[in-house]
Design a protein around this motif. Sequence first.
Motif, PDB file in Angstrom:
ATOM      1  N   ALA A  94       0.807  -1.217   0.000  1.00  0.00           N
ATOM      2  CA  ALA A  94       0.000   0.000   0.000  1.00  0.00           C
ATOM      3  C   ALA A  94       0.846   1.275   0.000  1.00  0.00           C
ATOM      4  O   ALA A  94       0.307   2.376  -0.109  1.00  0.00           O
ATOM      5  N   GLY A  95       2.156   1.111   0.161  1.00  0.00           N
ATOM      6  CA  GLY A  95       3.037   2.275   0.108  1.00  0.00           C
ATOM      7  C   GLY A  95       2.974   3.160   1.347  1.00  0.00           C
ATOM      8  O   GLY A  95       3.211   4.361   1.275  1.00  0.00           O
ATOM      9  N   PHE A  96       2.674   2.556   2.495  1.00  0.00           N
ATOM     10  CA  PHE A  96       2.710   3.316   3.741  1.00  0.00           C
ATOM     11  C   PHE A  96       4.144   3.306   4.257  1.00  0.00           C
ATOM     12  O   PHE A  96       4.737   2.225   4.412  1.00  0.00           O
ATOM     13  N   ALA A  97       4.679   4.475   4.515  1.00  0.00           N
ATOM     14  CA  ALA A  97       6.005   4.560   5.127  1.00  0.00           C
ATOM     15  C   ALA A  97       5.764   4.779   6.618  1.00  0.00           C
ATOM     16  O   ALA A  97       5.747   5.915   7.102  1.00  0.00           O
ATOM     17  N   CYS A  98       5.517   3.687   7.325  1.00  0.00           N
ATOM     18  CA  CYS A  98       5.038   3.819   8.703  1.00  0.00           C
ATOM     19  C   CYS A  98       5.827   2.913   9.648  1.00  0.00           C
ATOM     20  O   CYS A  98       6.476   1.972   9.209  1.00  0.00           O
ATOM     21  N   PHE A  99       5.777   3.242  10.933  1.00  0.00           N
ATOM     22  CA  PHE A  99       6.493   2.389  11.894  1.00  0.00           C
ATOM     23  C   PHE A  99       5.598   1.899  13.021  1.00  0.00           C
ATOM     24  O   PHE A  99       6.063   1.267  13.957  1.00  0.00           O
TER      25      PHE A  99
ATOM     26  N   THR B 254       3.127  12.952   4.959  1.00  0.00           N
ATOM     27  CA  THR B 254       1.743  13.344   5.262  1.00  0.00           C
ATOM     28  C   THR B 254       1.394  13.228   6.746  1.00  0.00           C
ATOM     29  O   THR B 254       0.412  13.787   7.203  1.00  0.00           O
ATOM     30  N   GLY B 255       2.197  12.443   7.480  1.00  0.00           N
ATOM     31  CA  GLY B 255       1.764  12.027   8.811  1.00  0.00           C
ATOM     32  C   GLY B 255       0.810  10.844   8.649  1.00  0.00           C
ATOM     33  O   GLY B 255       0.369  10.539   7.526  1.00  0.00           O
TER      34      GLY B 255
ATOM     35  N   TYR C 106      -2.896  10.955  15.804  1.00  0.00           N
ATOM     36  CA  TYR C 106      -2.045  11.395  14.694  1.00  0.00           C
ATOM     37  C   TYR C 106      -0.598  11.031  14.988  1.00  0.00           C
ATOM     38  O   TYR C 106      -0.136  11.142  16.111  1.00  0.00           O
ATOM     39  N   ASN C 107       0.121  10.579  13.960  1.00  0.00           N
ATOM     40  CA  ASN C 107       1.557  10.303  14.076  1.00  0.00           C
ATOM     41  C   ASN C 107       2.251  11.204  13.065  1.00  0.00           C
ATOM     42  O   ASN C 107       2.088  11.024  11.853  1.00  0.00           O
ATOM     43  N   ARG C 108       3.013  12.173  13.558  1.00  0.00           N
ATOM     44  CA  ARG C 108       3.548  13.179  12.627  1.00  0.00           C
ATOM     45  C   ARG C 108       4.786  12.708  11.868  1.00  0.00           C
ATOM     46  O   ARG C 108       5.312  13.425  11.027  1.00  0.00           O
TER      47      ARG C 108
END
Length: 364
Positions: free
Chosen positions: A59-64, A110-111, A158-160
């Motif tokens: 999905a292309g989320f750059a998340c942790f 984007t956060g 929210y995660n900035r």
Amino acid sequence: MLQSFWERVLYEQKYDLIVVGAGLTGQSTALFFKYKYPDARVLVADRGFYPIGASTRNAGFACFGTVGEHLADLEIETEEVVKQRILRRYKGLQLLRETLGEDTIDYEHTGGVEIFTDTAAFSVARDHVPKFNAWLYDLTGEEEVYKAHSYLGIPAIYNREEGMLHPGKLIKELYRQNVELGIEYRWNTIINELDLENGVVFTENHEKLLGEHIVIATNAFTEKLLPGKNITPGRGYVFVTGEMSMLEWMGTFHYNKGYIYFRNVGDDRLLIGGARDVDYQTEETDEFGVNDTIKKYLVNFSNEVLELPQGWTIEQEWSGIMGFTETKSPYLEKVGKRTVLVAGLSGMGVALGMQLGKEAANTI
Ligand SMILES: Cc1cc2nc3c(=O)[nH]c(=O)nc-3n(C[C@H](O)[C@H](O)[C@H](O)COP(=O)(O)OP(=O)(O)OC[C@H]3O[C@@H](n4cnc5c(N)ncnc54)[C@H](O)[C@@H]3O)c2cc1C
């Protein structure tokens, strides 16, 4: 077919490193090995015409990780393990952005937003915001990463520090850099047997490749090559809508401990995926395909929770296969004198893949 005398020079060459699997993890391993040993002969082999697992289908989320996910992880692992995995993902995202270039991979900071429809779950998550902010500060020096608020009137955290990217452009750039460094590729090459001690890799067509070192980066498909490693495949379903006017969901969003995720694609399309938990057992497969129960669930979610405008359509749908370990911590270990296994990224490999590849290259 019998080989010609001349072909021996092609078939009997020895590589310093052979990587099996050209997803983000495998190609990153090759890249960092080549940085370390510029004269090394490196080969990446993949069964697909392009990589066909998760790296070009995600999905292309750059998340942790969201607060909800951290809480779920803490039910099965210790604080220290969960913390170290967050750090690895965080470092992985920095490395990815630096190595490939943010513009090249369409990275947008984007956060990330985790939404809640269950007020009890939201209040537990909100109460844990200070704890996870303290973790993130200790691990990364970033202050106030998580913040409770609402999005379109829905309770949210929210995660900035998160963002989104284009997985196709990511793999294209990684491949470009590797080819530029002289790394060789063999596409459409199924590896079906390994001699771990002697560094021999056999293809389905009975060709033999010789490597001083071998790295197995086949993630969900590892069981067939290295039985007994306990990496369970998990299919993930995703669709992208047709164009919609006035798309209100801009950014990356998570729901239900990360099981559902959605993001905008451009200004007028939404990508939605996940919901594996709706039909867990059926999705424990390494076969690509669409599960109608999950599709229906996500369509209903899009109507009832996201309230997409009437008449919205699905423009494209697909699936990808993830590889899950029991605890979600990936394997990075020697499995023979010359062989390293790096697999089991457990659903968050955009963040982990390059970092793990770098670590794998350093263990050789
Ligand atoms: C639908 C979906 C959505 C996702 N969304 C996200 C997200 O938004 N953010 C995030 O961080 N993560 C996400 N992920 C997870 C992430 O994509 C993966 O963790 C990551 O791409 C794993 O990379 P990899 O290189 O280890 O494995 P893969 O990309 O699966 O690569 C393994 C490669 O090995 C090859 N291979 C397998 N067996 C053989 C063989 N015998 N011979 C030769 N080649 C072989 C395959 O063809 C494949 O190319 C998602 C995954 C899916 C499926």
